[in-house]
Design an enzyme around this catalytic site. Structure first.
Site, PDB file in Angstrom:
ATOM      1  N   LYS A 290       0.892  -1.183   0.117  1.00  0.00           N
ATOM      2  CA  LYS A 290      -0.162   0.120  -0.013  1.00  0.00           C
ATOM      3  C   LYS A 290       0.771   1.321   0.047  1.00  0.00           C
ATOM      4  CE  LYS A 290      -4.596  -1.408   1.278  1.00  0.00           C
ATOM      5  NZ  LYS A 290      -4.352  -2.894   1.833  1.00  0.00           N
TER       6      LYS A 290
ATOM      7  N   GLU B 145      -9.535   7.314   3.153  1.00  0.00           N
ATOM      8  CA  GLU B 145     -10.436   6.522   3.743  1.00  0.00           C
ATOM      9  C   GLU B 145      -9.537   5.288   4.272  1.00  0.00           C
ATOM     10  OE1 GLU B 145      -9.921   6.076   0.791  1.00  0.00           O
ATOM     11  OE2 GLU B 145      -9.519   3.979   0.474  1.00  0.00           O
TER      12      GLU B 145
ATOM     13  N   SER C  56       1.617  -9.797  -1.078  1.00  0.00           N
ATOM     14  CA  SER C  56       1.376  -8.309  -1.053  1.00  0.00           C
ATOM     15  C   SER C  56       1.544  -7.680   0.402  1.00  0.00           C
ATOM     16  CB  SER C  56      -0.144  -7.946  -1.092  1.00  0.00           C
ATOM     17  OG  SER C  56      -0.831  -8.859  -0.527  1.00  0.00           O
TER      18      SER C  56
END
Ligand code: PLP
Length: 422
Positions: free
Chosen positions: A88, A110, A378
């Site tokens: 991320k 968010e 990930s």
């Protein structure tokens, strides 16, 4: 099909927003195109990727897993080694740097489980930007460790009390804030979805994963048979796949959350599930879990990052065209994959990434030994101790938590006012 055509990927995508959001979205698109062609911007981004995020991340050959599974060679792209523990940060840093160049001083985002909020808070701390994270009140209560970390990075976490008080409502609140303050504020959307140009922007910043894999495989003569990624909103998957989507090979496989089974409300399978429907939700057209009246259905997954009702429009289109295959992995299979890679390779997958690991374990057996299956890990699994421990060693974990609470309540020395000298 790398870029969208006017915001569309075949029939999916678009920009279905209120008039007030058109201008900030159009401005963002112009700035994004400008800076992606600006050598100074790309140089600065690449320096931050190297020194702060820790890129490139390794492409690890997993010899024991390969031997046990007995088919294709298993390789793991270790995105979990990126600073903050997951992919991320690639998007958060890219968008925050872009916002800074655009002259914005304030960032909003968010977050659901907190991973995107955490990455954005870290990126803002690094780049000296003011940061507000919108998070459903229920999620704030459930995800205290991530809230605490966001606050350590200096972010303000704003609990959202409208609607179901979860991710959907946090997105609405962030959109409202952006519409009210477009001149000072940039909204860092967390996955490759939402109204155009976000799906293109997020894919481009995440495509660093796929380009590194392509280069690493070329240097080491690795013959890729299949690439496997987990799919929540779809940012790690589309970033990993993107340099390959216009080619016929390798096979590209997305692993969705199969939760506890195929029933309505038991999973988050937007491409393979029984309740998968086309719809327009939160500014874009894609596939969602909806009832017959088009209302959002409840979702379920052991993995917070895959527990979302929608999928990015580009992946929906690539699924429809058949270029990307989708499979769904049960909670149980993901937990087994965590144990398998931890014991055999010393690598701890995040709960989300373990869905890709589990899918790869099935696929590797079907492929010949001279081909490689590449798993995008990930994220790393340290963050999931609160989820995995109650499953793997429930009683010990309960006693541990009880003892911790007792210790904190009795040990006045540990009270923050003493330690911090307030
Ligand atoms: C958030 C998250 C995901 C899911 O998000 P995508 O946008 O689908 O990539 C997957 N893995 C990890 C580790 C995450 O934190």
């Amino acid at each position: 099909m790398a870029n969208s055509k006017d915001g569309f990927f075949d029939r999916y995508g678009g920009k279905y927003v209120a008039e007030v959001l058109r201008r900030p979205l159009d401005e963002l698109e112009v700035a994004f195109k400008h800076y992606m062609a600006d050598k100074d911007f790309i140089d600065e981004l690449n320096t931050i990727r190297r020194d702060y995020i820790g890129r490139e991340t390794p492409l690890y050959y997993a010899p024991t897993a390969t031997k046990i599974l007995g088919g294709a060679q298993i390789y793991i792209k270790l995105e979990g080694l990126a600073n903050t523990g997951a992919h991320k940060i690639n998007n958060a840093i890219g968008q925050c740097l872009l916002a800074k160049k655009m002259g914005k001083k304030r960032i909003i985002a968010e977050t659901g489980a907190g991973q995107h909020g955490l990455a954005t808070a870290a990126a803002c701390a690094k780049l000296g930007l003011d940061c507000t994270i919108y998070m459903g009140e229920i999620d704030v209560k459930r995800q205290q460790p991530n809230v605490a970390t966001m606050e350590l990075y200096g972010a303000k976490v704003h609990p959202v009390t409208s609607g179901s008080r979860t991710l959907k409502d946090a997105v609405n609140e962030a959109m409202r804030d952006w519409a009210a303050h477009p001149d000072t504020t940039h909204y860092v959307l967390g996955s490759a979805l939402g109204p155009a140009p976000f799906p293109d922007i997020v894919r481009e910043f995440q495509s660093v994963i796929g380009y590194e894999v392509k280069q690493q495989c070329a240097e080491r003569n690795i013959d890729i048979g299949a690439m496997v990624a987990c799919v929540g909103g779809g940012s790690n998957a589309i970033g990993f796949f993107s340099p390959f989507v216009d080619e016929k090979e390798p096979r590209l496989i997305g692993a969705e959350a199969g939760g506890i089974g195929p029933g309505i409300g038991e999973n988050a399978s937007r491409m393979t599930g029984n309740a998968s429907r086309e719809g327009i939700v939160q500014g874009y057209k894609s596939r969602f879990l909806l009832d017959e009246d088009g209302q959002a259905l409840p979702t379920r997954s052991i993995s917070a990052g895959l527990d979302y009702m929608g999928i990015g429009p580009q992946l929906a289109a690539l699924g429809a065209s058949g270029r990307v295959e989708f499979t769904s992995i049960l909670d149980k299979e993901a937990l087994e994959a965590i144990s398998f890679f931890a014991k055999n390779e010393g690598i701890l997958f995040a709960m989300e990434s373990a869905h890709a690991g589990a899918a790869a374990m099935k696929i590797a057996r079907e492929l010949p030994k001279n081909k490689a299956v590449i798993i995008n890990m990930s994220g790393r699994g340290d963050k999931d101790l609160f989820i995995t421990s109650p499953v793997f060693r429930r009683d010990e974990w309960i006693s541990f938590l009880k003892a911790e609470v007792e210790r904190l309540e009795s040990d006045k020395e540990i009270h923050s006012s003493k330690i911090m000298g307030e």
